[in-house]
Structures are given as structure tokens and as C-alpha cells.
Design a protein around this motif. Structure first.
Motif, PDB file in Angstrom:
ATOM      1  N   ASP A 136       0.841  -1.197   0.000  1.00  0.00           N
ATOM      2  CA  ASP A 136       0.000   0.000   0.000  1.00  0.00           C
ATOM      3  C   ASP A 136       0.878   1.249   0.000  1.00  0.00           C
ATOM      4  O   ASP A 136       1.643   1.470   0.952  1.00  0.00           O
ATOM      5  N   PRO A 137       0.810   2.087  -1.036  1.00  0.00           N
ATOM      6  CA  PRO A 137       1.616   3.321  -1.030  1.00  0.00           C
ATOM      7  C   PRO A 137       1.205   4.272   0.084  1.00  0.00           C
ATOM      8  O   PRO A 137       2.018   5.061   0.564  1.00  0.00           O
ATOM      9  N   ALA A 138      -0.071   4.216   0.494  1.00  0.00           N
ATOM     10  CA  ALA A 138      -0.522   5.071   1.596  1.00  0.00           C
ATOM     11  C   ALA A 138       0.152   4.680   2.911  1.00  0.00           C
ATOM     12  O   ALA A 138       0.352   5.524   3.787  1.00  0.00           O
ATOM     13  N   TRP A 139       0.497   3.382   3.038  1.00  0.00           N
ATOM     14  CA  TRP A 139       1.183   2.950   4.251  1.00  0.00           C
ATOM     15  C   TRP A 139       2.558   3.591   4.355  1.00  0.00           C
ATOM     16  O   TRP A 139       2.968   4.039   5.427  1.00  0.00           O
ATOM     17  N   VAL A 140       3.258   3.660   3.256  1.00  0.00           N
ATOM     18  CA  VAL A 140       4.578   4.293   3.243  1.00  0.00           C
ATOM     19  C   VAL A 140       4.443   5.768   3.623  1.00  0.00           C
ATOM     20  O   VAL A 140       5.217   6.281   4.450  1.00  0.00           O
ATOM     21  N   ALA A 141       3.447   6.447   3.035  1.00  0.00           N
ATOM     22  CA  ALA A 141       3.237   7.861   3.366  1.00  0.00           C
ATOM     23  C   ALA A 141       2.876   8.026   4.838  1.00  0.00           C
ATOM     24  O   ALA A 141       3.294   8.989   5.494  1.00  0.00           O
ATOM     25  N   ARG A 142       2.095   7.069   5.376  1.00  0.00           N
ATOM     26  CA  ARG A 142       1.705   7.150   6.789  1.00  0.00           C
ATOM     27  C   ARG A 142       2.919   6.982   7.698  1.00  0.00           C
ATOM     28  O   ARG A 142       3.036   7.650   8.729  1.00  0.00           O
ATOM     29  N   ILE A 143       3.841   6.100   7.317  1.00  0.00           N
ATOM     30  CA  ILE A 143       5.067   5.930   8.099  1.00  0.00           C
ATOM     31  C   ILE A 143       5.881   7.220   8.097  1.00  0.00           C
ATOM     32  O   ILE A 143       6.438   7.638   9.118  1.00  0.00           O
ATOM     33  N   PHE A 144       5.926   7.886   6.927  1.00  0.00           N
ATOM     34  CA  PHE A 144       6.624   9.175   6.850  1.00  0.00           C
ATOM     35  C   PHE A 144       5.990  10.186   7.800  1.00  0.00           C
ATOM     36  O   PHE A 144       6.674  10.918   8.520  1.00  0.00           O
ATOM     37  N   ARG A 145       4.652  10.242   7.801  1.00  0.00           N
ATOM     38  CA  ARG A 145       3.972  11.199   8.683  1.00  0.00           C
ATOM     39  C   ARG A 145       4.232  10.867  10.149  1.00  0.00           C
ATOM     40  O   ARG A 145       4.435  11.769  10.969  1.00  0.00           O
ATOM     41  N   GLU A 146       4.210   9.571  10.480  1.00  0.00           N
ATOM     42  CA  GLU A 146       4.483   9.174  11.859  1.00  0.00           C
ATOM     43  C   GLU A 146       5.888   9.615  12.277  1.00  0.00           C
ATOM     44  O   GLU A 146       6.092  10.110  13.388  1.00  0.00           O
ATOM     45  N   MET A 147       6.836   9.453  11.355  1.00  0.00           N
ATOM     46  CA  MET A 147       8.196   9.848  11.664  1.00  0.00           C
ATOM     47  C   MET A 147       8.288  11.347  11.892  1.00  0.00           C
ATOM     48  O   MET A 147       8.940  11.820  12.841  1.00  0.00           O
ATOM     49  N   LEU A 148       7.644  12.119  11.039  1.00  0.00           N
ATOM     50  CA  LEU A 148       7.679  13.575  11.187  1.00  0.00           C
ATOM     51  C   LEU A 148       7.024  14.014  12.489  1.00  0.00           C
ATOM     52  O   LEU A 148       7.514  14.927  13.169  1.00  0.00           O
ATOM     53  N   LEU A 149       5.914  13.375  12.848  1.00  0.00           N
ATOM     54  CA  LEU A 149       5.255  13.715  14.109  1.00  0.00           C
ATOM     55  C   LEU A 149       6.144  13.374  15.299  1.00  0.00           C
ATOM     56  O   LEU A 149       6.247  14.156  16.257  1.00  0.00           O
ATOM     57  N   ASP A 150       6.794  12.213  15.236  1.00  0.00           N
ATOM     58  CA  ASP A 150       7.703  11.844  16.324  1.00  0.00           C
ATOM     59  C   ASP A 150       8.858  12.833  16.430  1.00  0.00           C
ATOM     60  O   ASP A 150       9.258  13.227  17.540  1.00  0.00           O
ATOM     61  N   MET A 151       9.392  13.246  15.307  1.00  0.00           N
ATOM     62  CA  MET A 151      10.498  14.201  15.331  1.00  0.00           C
ATOM     63  C   MET A 151      10.034  15.553  15.855  1.00  0.00           C
ATOM     64  O   MET A 151      10.787  16.244  16.562  1.00  0.00           O
ATOM     65  N   ALA A 152       8.807  15.942  15.524  1.00  0.00           N
ATOM     66  CA  ALA A 152       8.275  17.198  16.054  1.00  0.00           C
ATOM     67  C   ALA A 152       8.132  17.123  17.571  1.00  0.00           C
ATOM     68  O   ALA A 152       8.466  18.078  18.297  1.00  0.00           O
ATOM     69  N   VAL A 153       7.639  15.978  18.055  1.00  0.00           N
ATOM     70  CA  VAL A 153       7.521  15.794  19.502  1.00  0.00           C
ATOM     71  C   VAL A 153       8.896  15.834  20.162  1.00  0.00           C
ATOM     72  O   VAL A 153       9.099  16.488  21.192  1.00  0.00           O
ATOM     73  N   ILE A 154       9.844  15.131  19.559  1.00  0.00           N
ATOM     74  CA  ILE A 154      11.197  15.107  20.114  1.00  0.00           C
ATOM     75  C   ILE A 154      11.794  16.513  20.115  1.00  0.00           C
ATOM     76  O   ILE A 154      12.502  16.902  21.057  1.00  0.00           O
ATOM     77  N   LEU A 155      11.512  17.300  19.080  1.00  0.00           N
ATOM     78  CA  LEU A 155      12.006  18.676  19.025  1.00  0.00           C
ATOM     79  C   LEU A 155      11.490  19.478  20.209  1.00  0.00           C
ATOM     80  O   LEU A 155      12.254  20.149  20.916  1.00  0.00           O
ATOM     81  N   VAL A 156      10.177  19.414  20.436  1.00  0.00           N
ATOM     82  CA  VAL A 156       9.582  20.175  21.540  1.00  0.00           C
ATOM     83  C   VAL A 156      10.147  19.710  22.880  1.00  0.00           C
ATOM     84  O   VAL A 156      10.562  20.526  23.717  1.00  0.00           O
ATOM     85  N   VAL A 157      10.172  18.401  23.076  1.00  0.00           N
ATOM     86  CA  VAL A 157      10.650  17.869  24.357  1.00  0.00           C
ATOM     87  C   VAL A 157      12.134  18.168  24.555  1.00  0.00           C
ATOM     88  O   VAL A 157      12.564  18.514  25.664  1.00  0.00           O
ATOM     89  N   ALA A 158      12.919  18.042  23.482  1.00  0.00           N
ATOM     90  CA  ALA A 158      14.354  18.321  23.599  1.00  0.00           C
ATOM     91  C   ALA A 158      14.592  19.783  23.966  1.00  0.00           C
ATOM     92  O   ALA A 158      15.469  20.093  24.786  1.00  0.00           O
ATOM     93  N   LEU A 159      13.819  20.694  23.380  1.00  0.00           N
ATOM     94  CA  LEU A 159      13.952  22.111  23.719  1.00  0.00           C
ATOM     95  C   LEU A 159      13.623  22.348  25.186  1.00  0.00           C
ATOM     96  O   LEU A 159      14.339  23.048  25.904  1.00  0.00           O
ATOM     97  N   VAL A 160      12.526  21.758  25.624  1.00  0.00           N
ATOM     98  CA  VAL A 160      12.097  21.965  27.012  1.00  0.00           C
ATOM     99  C   VAL A 160      13.128  21.406  27.985  1.00  0.00           C
ATOM    100  O   VAL A 160      13.531  22.067  28.955  1.00  0.00           O
ATOM    101  N   ILE A 161      13.573  20.164  27.732  1.00  0.00           N
ATOM    102  CA  ILE A 161      14.537  19.540  28.640  1.00  0.00           C
ATOM    103  C   ILE A 161      15.876  20.273  28.598  1.00  0.00           C
ATOM    104  O   ILE A 161      16.542  20.440  29.633  1.00  0.00           O
ATOM    105  N   SER A 162      16.283  20.734  27.425  1.00  0.00           N
ATOM    106  CA  SER A 162      17.547  21.477  27.325  1.00  0.00           C
ATOM    107  C   SER A 162      17.489  22.768  28.133  1.00  0.00           C
ATOM    108  O   SER A 162      18.462  23.134  28.819  1.00  0.00           O
ATOM    109  N   LEU A 163      16.355  23.458  28.061  1.00  0.00           N
ATOM    110  CA  LEU A 163      16.223  24.692  28.838  1.00  0.00           C
ATOM    111  C   LEU A 163      16.198  24.379  30.333  1.00  0.00           C
ATOM    112  O   LEU A 163      16.768  25.128  31.142  1.00  0.00           O
ATOM    113  N   GLU A 164      15.533  23.289  30.711  1.00  0.00           N
ATOM    114  CA  GLU A 164      15.550  22.896  32.124  1.00  0.00           C
ATOM    115  C   GLU A 164      16.972  22.565  32.573  1.00  0.00           C
ATOM    116  O   GLU A 164      17.397  22.943  33.676  1.00  0.00           O
ATOM    117  N   LEU A 165      17.710  21.859  31.714  1.00  0.00           N
ATOM    118  CA  LEU A 165      19.084  21.510  32.053  1.00  0.00           C
ATOM    119  C   LEU A 165      19.950  22.769  32.155  1.00  0.00           C
ATOM    120  O   LEU A 165      20.779  22.902  33.065  1.00  0.00           O
TER     121      LEU A 165
END
Length: 658
Positions: A136-165
Motif C-alpha cells: 500500500d503506497p498510503a502505508w509508506v506515506a503514513r510511516i513518513f507522517r508518523e516519523m515527522l510527528l515523532d520528530m516534532a515531539v522530540i524537538l519540543v521535548v528536547a527544547l524543554v529539557i535542554s532549557l531545564e538543564l
């Protein structure tokens, strides 16, 4: 006038630079990872489809010896169904012979694109056949979106934790020492040379203060040699400042709040990791001889945790004051660490409930101890700033915990995520042992409130209405929606715990962004119009919360869950501060009967009992009616409570603001 740190502007610039550099690095990593995914993921999916095809070919080849025609071969439908269940990227499986489809399952439109197809010849007992497997080509696109969402979450959390540190490292080291030096010099300039001798710092700043003290000694000797007459003559031309300069040292308000920040954040972060997957994890536990419905089982760990927090907090304030905030914090952090590690080993529901109850007690102890540090080390002028730091730590942990916890649960599993929470709890304990001062207050210890004090507070009808129609519904809908129904709804829709964590994070983000806006708007209305609009804000927030639940009746799927969480965050941001403010207003006439601290103690206790009731109510509604009706029923009940609350307090909004 409140004096800010002399390095406040430089600190803001430094934190901004850290955020910019870190954000740029994560965005660059995301772009590189996205390109690698695009190059590697599709070929990998095709290779996987080919491997599955060879497995089917081997099974079909075994039937040749029995001369079974391919069209009459049993079990192919069940086989194809199992393949699609185990491999969601495969959307089409078919066996063709002479251009005709013998058996198939999935979306036939995928077969039109040969780039997404794997074709293998099959050895059969009759005519030649071909196996087709489509990715399913939509499955590949969905995996890409999941990856981007995870990276966005990691970006926010990394910023917050870095500022706390950064806050921890700078506040506990460089900036703290420099602030002591700056304060000492400013004090000497104001004529208070004793500060130079009593101030304490670390490292090179300690040596600089020693040099400054020697310079003061030299200046004093020179003054003595001048003589009293010359000093009197100089006094007519030079006036020494008379305003006192507060003492400074390693243990002062800003230093203590800075030392408390990191261990408190880590303790909360460790517990918030499990919010996105705890109901699902509880559903896998064995109930033993107890015949309990699954919907109730998945809500019990949350209820037990909240109930322990609610029932323990009224006595913990005086207890932590009696044994010392530091010892209490260490005990709570250590108990939380052990509880998380034990949760990772739990095999039955009873074990999980016991360990989550212990985690609730540890959470309550650290919460009260940290709050005690703020109260003990701030006065009337600095209390608001200290509590703002306290609330900011809580909201920061609630942004980071559920989102990262969901990602960890998907990648490592719930049990390892609990282990990581235990490790964070260990770090919190070690930091608290290293940094927290054991400075007990000499003030008279306050006895915990008794039952008659609670009865006297609840005898106030306006206070009772505030609790019944605002405080309890707000907490029931929060815990019932965000931490119980939402993770189950997301899982039922076929999504992972990481998706649940992302959605839960939106609630905390809305709270962090909008609470300051709400507070400022409330003050402006109060000052410009001469009214107290708190009741309108509370009623409006409750009404918006109820409408968010009714939104789930629409066929919106995951978009509805996202909208519900965002609206609930907005609603709670608009009502939480005005609601706390109203507690003092409605109880002002009864302060001669019961103390203000007892009134707020009753308010917090009832709020947390609402937290404990939320999962039970949601579990009952889910059991009898399903997700949509459960969301809508709670929303409708809260909407009715908002109307009754508004009617009860409508007259209070016309009162002039003091």
C-alpha cells in the motif's frame, strides 16, 4: 520594587541561542532522516513482501503431492487475512491463473501500479498460477507522517529539557555565583560592607569575594587613619545610603527554587511517562480470581493513584514540615523510583494497583515537599513568582512525559518505559540529596485540619456549590477524557501509544500558552469595568469542556480526538485560575469560622477526589454505551453543571472589584 537578576537579560539571550541551535540541529536531522526513509523504506517493504510471497509459495508447493486443485485448496482466505493483520503494509494478496483471480483479499486498485507489486510463480497441481502481493503506497506515506510527528515531539521535548538543564546548570553554578558577586558589590556600594564578608559562593567567585573582603579591610584601615574629624567633614558632603540590603548566600530564595527545580521536574517527568499507555498496559494484567470488566480494570490504576494522592495530601503538609522538606522530598522521590521499577515487574492487576498506589504516595510527598520549599522561602512579595516557577515545572513535565512515554512504549514496550521512569526517579533522588538544603523553618508547626474543620468549610453553601458544580466536574472530565478514554479510543482506532501521547501533549501545550493570557485578560476586565468576571470564566470554561465531549458524536475519527483535547485545554486554561480565585471570594465571610488554609485544603482534597472518580465514571459509561456515548454523556453532564454554576453565581459578577 522587585529586583531582577543582573544576568536576567543575558540568560534570556543564552536560552534563546540554545533553543535556536538545538532546533536547527533537530530540523536538519529530520530532513536527513526523511530522505533516508524515502530511499530505503519502499525497497525494504518490497523485499518484505517478496519474503512473505516465498512463504506462501512453500505452503502451496506442499499441496502438489496430494494433487489438490488450487481453486479447492482450503484455508487460503484465513491465510491471507492473517498476513494482512501481521503485515499492515500489504494491502493486496491474490492468486491468479490464466488471467483469472482464483482467490484474493484486499484493495485491487493497488494491483494497477506495478511499482508496488511483487509477482511470484507458484508450483501447483494443475495449471500454472501467479501470486501477487501489493504494498500500500498510503502505508509508506503514513510511516513518513508518523516519523515527522515523532520528530516534532522530540524537538519540543528536547527544547524543554535542554532549557531545564541549562537552568539547572547555570542557576546552580555560574549564574548563582555571579549573582552573589553582583549582590555583594551592590551591597558594598550601598554602604553595607558586612554582606561582602557573609556572602558565600563557589569556585573563582569565592576567590574574588575574598579579594573584595581584603579590599574592604584595607579601606577600613585607611578610614581609621583619617580620623573622626575628617570622616565627619566628609559626611557633610557624602551621604551613605540607609536602605537595607537583604542578606545573600548559598541558601536564599532563588537558590533554593533553582535547586528544587531539577529533582522535582525529574520526579514528575518519571511519572508522566506512563500516562499515554497505562490503561492499555493494565488491560494486559491478569485479574486472578476476580471477575472484573476490562473497562473497569484499565481505569483502576489511575483511580488508585489519584485516590492515594487525594487522601494523603491533607496530612503531608504538617508531616513534611515536621521532619524537614529535604528528608520528605528524598523519601518521596525514592518511593517513586522503587514504585516505577516494581510496576515494570508486575504480572497481576493486584500487584499493579499496589505499586501504583505507592507511586501516588511518592508523588504526593514530593509535590507537598516542593510546594513547601516555595512557601517556606518566599514572602508576600515573592510568593507569586515562586508559585509560578512551581506551576511551570508541573506543566513542563506534563508536556514532555506523555509524548515521550508513548514513543518509548511503542519502541521498547511499557515495561522498559517503567524502568526508564525508575532511572529518572533515581536521578531525581540523587540531585535532591546533592542540592536541596536542609533548612527547617523556625515557625510554629501547623496542625493538620480535623474533620470538624472540613465540616465547617463545607457548611458554606456557596463554597459547596463551587465544589459540586465546578471543581469536581472539571477534574472528572479532565481525567476521564484525557487519561482514560482518549488512550483507549486511540488504540481502538488502530493507532499506537505514541499517537496517544502526542494528543495528550496538546492539552498541556494549550494550558502553558493560555493560562498567562487568561490571567491578564481577567485582570484587565476587572480593572476596566469594575466587575469580578471569575464566575463567567469558570462557567464558560466548563461549557466549552462539555461541548468538546459532544463533539465526539460527529463522525470525525481522530480529528475529533485532537479537537476535543485542544478545546479541553483551552477551556481549562480559561477556568482554572479564576476558579481558584473564587475559593477565597466565596469563603471570605466564613474566615472567622475556619482558616483560609483549611478552606483551600478542602478545595484541593475535593478536586483530587474528582480526579479519582473520573476513570470510574468513564469506565461505567464505556461499558454500557461505547466511546461516543461515554464522551457525550460526560460532556452533557458538565454542560448542565456549567449552567447551574452560572445561575448560582451570576450575581457575584456585578460586585465591584476591590
Amino acid at each position: 520594587m522587585t529586583h531582577h537578576s543582573p544576568f536576567r537579560r543575558a540568560s534570556l539571550y543564552a536560552f534563546g541561542a540554545i533553543a535556536l541551535v538545538l532546533g536547527t540541529a533537530i530540523v536538519a536531522c529530520t530532513a536527513i532522516a526523511y530522505g533516508a526513509f524515502e530511499r530505503e523504506l519502499r525497497p525494504e517493504a518490497m523485499r518484505k513482501a517478496e519474503t512473505v510471497g516465498r512463504g506462501i509459495d512453500a505452503l502451496v508447493a506442499k499441496t502438489v503431492r496430494w494433487q489438490v486443485p488450487l481453486a479447492k485448496l482450503p484455508g487460503l482466505d484465513a491465510l491471507f487475512e492473517g498476513i494482512q493483520k501481521d503485515h499492515p503494509e500489504i494491502s493486496w494478496v491474490a492468486i491468479k491463473s490464466e488471467g483469472k483471480i482464483i482467490v484474493s483479499r484486499g484493495d485491487a486498485s493497488v494491483a494497477k501500479n506495478s511499482d508496488n507489486m511483487v509477482q511470484l510463480p507458484l508450483i501447483t497441481a494443475d495449471e500454472p498460477a501467479t501470486l501477487e502481493i501489493g504494498v500500500d503506497p498510503a502505508w509508506v506515506a503514513r510511516i513518513f507522517r508518523e516519523m515527522l510527528l515523532d520528530m516534532a515531539v522530540i524537538l519540543v521535548v528536547a527544547l524543554v529539557i535542554s532549557l531545564e538543564l541549562a537552568l539547572y546548570l547555570a542557576g546552580g553554578g555560574v549564574l548563582r555565583s555571579l549573582a552573589v558577586l553582583a549582590h555583594s558589590v551592590r551591597s558594598a556600594g550601598a554602604g553595607n560592607f558586612a554582606i561582602v564578608r557573609t556572602a558565600r559562593a563557589d569556585g573563582e567567585v569565592h576567590a574574588m569575594l575574598a579579594s573584595l573582603a581584603r579590599a574592604v579591610d584595607t579601606l577600613q584601615q585607611r578610614c581609621l587613619t583619617i580620623g573622626a574629624a575628617k570622616l565627619a567633614e566628609a559626611g557633610t558632603k557624602f551621604h551613605w545610603p540607609t536602605q537595607p540590603v537583604p542578606s545573600v548566600g548559598r541558601v536564599n530564595t532563588s537558590n533554593i527554587l533553582g535547586a528544587m527545580r531539577a529533582p522535582f521536574f525529574l520526579s514528575l517527568f518519571a511519572d508522566d511517562l506512563q500516562r499515554s499507555f497505562l490503561p492499555l498496559f493494565a488491560g494486559t494484567m491478569s485479574t486472578g480470581p476476580f471477575d472484573v470488566s476490562v473497562n473497569l480494570v484499565v481505569g483502576l490504576p489511575i483511580t488508585i493513584f489519584m485516590l492515594v494522592v487525594a487522601l494523603s495530601q491533607p496530612v503531608l503538609g504538617s508531616w513534611t514540615e515536621r521532619i524537614g522538606r529535604r528528608r520528605a522530598f528524598l523519601a518521596g522521590a525514592a518511593l517513586g523510583m522503587i514504585s516505577h521499577l516494581l510496576c515494570a515487574q508486575a504480572t497481576t492487576l493486584v500487584e499493579l494497583l499496589v505499586f501504583r498506589g505507592a507511586a501516588g504516595l511518592g508523588w504526593a510527598v514530593t509535590f507537598v515537599a516542593a510546594q513547601g520549599y516555595v512557601i517556606d522561602n518566599t514572602d508576600r512579595e515573592t510568593r507569586t513568582r515562586g508559585l509560578a516557577v512551581f506551576v511551570g515545572i508541573i506543566m513542563t513535565a506534563s508536556i514532555c512525559g506523555p509524548s515521550i512515554g508513548g514513543i518509548l512504549a511503542d519502541g521498547l514496550g511499557p515495561r522498559w518505559t517503567f524502568v526508564i521512569g525508575g532511572v529518572l526517579g533515581l536521578f531525581a533522588t540523587l540531585l535532591a540529596w546533592r542540592d536541596l538544603p536542609d533548612a527547617r523553618q523556625a515557625a510554629k508547626l501547623v496542625a493538620p485540619p480535623r474533620m470538624r474543620d472540613y465540616a465547617a468549610a463545607l457548611a458554606n453553601p456557596r463554597f459547596a456549590i463551587l465544589l459540586a458544580f465546578a471543581a469536581i466536574p472539571a477534574k472528572v472530565i479532565l481525567i476521564g477524557y484525557v487519561f482514560y478514554l482518549l488512550p483507549l479510543f486511540v488504540a481502538d482506532a488502530g493507532y499506537s501509544a505514541a499517537m496517544s501521547g502526542r494528543i495528550i501533549m496538546l492539552y498541556s501545550v494549550m494550558m502553558v500558552l493560555l493560562i498567562p493570557v487568561t490571567t491578564e485578560l481577567l485582570e484587565r476586565i476587572q480593572q476596566s469595568r469594575g466587575v469580578r468576571p471569575q464566575a463567567a470564566f469558570v462557567a464558560g470554561g466548563l461549557a466549552l469542556s462539555g461541548l468538546a465531549g459532544l463533539l465526539m458524536l460527529l463522525p470525525l475519527g481522530m480529528a475529533g480526538a485532537v479537537a476535543l483535547t485542544v478545546l479541553l485545554g483551552i477551556a481549562q486554561a480559561f477556568s482554572i485560575a479564576p476558579q481558584s480565585s473564587m475559593v477565597g471570594d466565596v469563603s471570605a465571610a466564613h474566615k472567622h469560622l475556619v482558616s483560609e488554609s483549611t478552606i483551600y485544603g478542602v478545595y484541593r482534597l475535593v478536586e483530587r477526589l474528582g480526579n479519582a472518580a473520573g476513570p470510574l465514571i468513564a469506565a461505567f459509561l464505556l461499558q454500557v454505551s461505547g466511546f461516543e456515548t461515554a464522551f457525550a454523556s460526560i460532556g452533557l453532564a458538565v454542560l448542565i453543571c456549567s449552567a447551574m454554576f452560572y445561575v448560582s453565581f451570576r450575581g457575584s459578577m456585578r460586585a465591584a472589584a476591590p
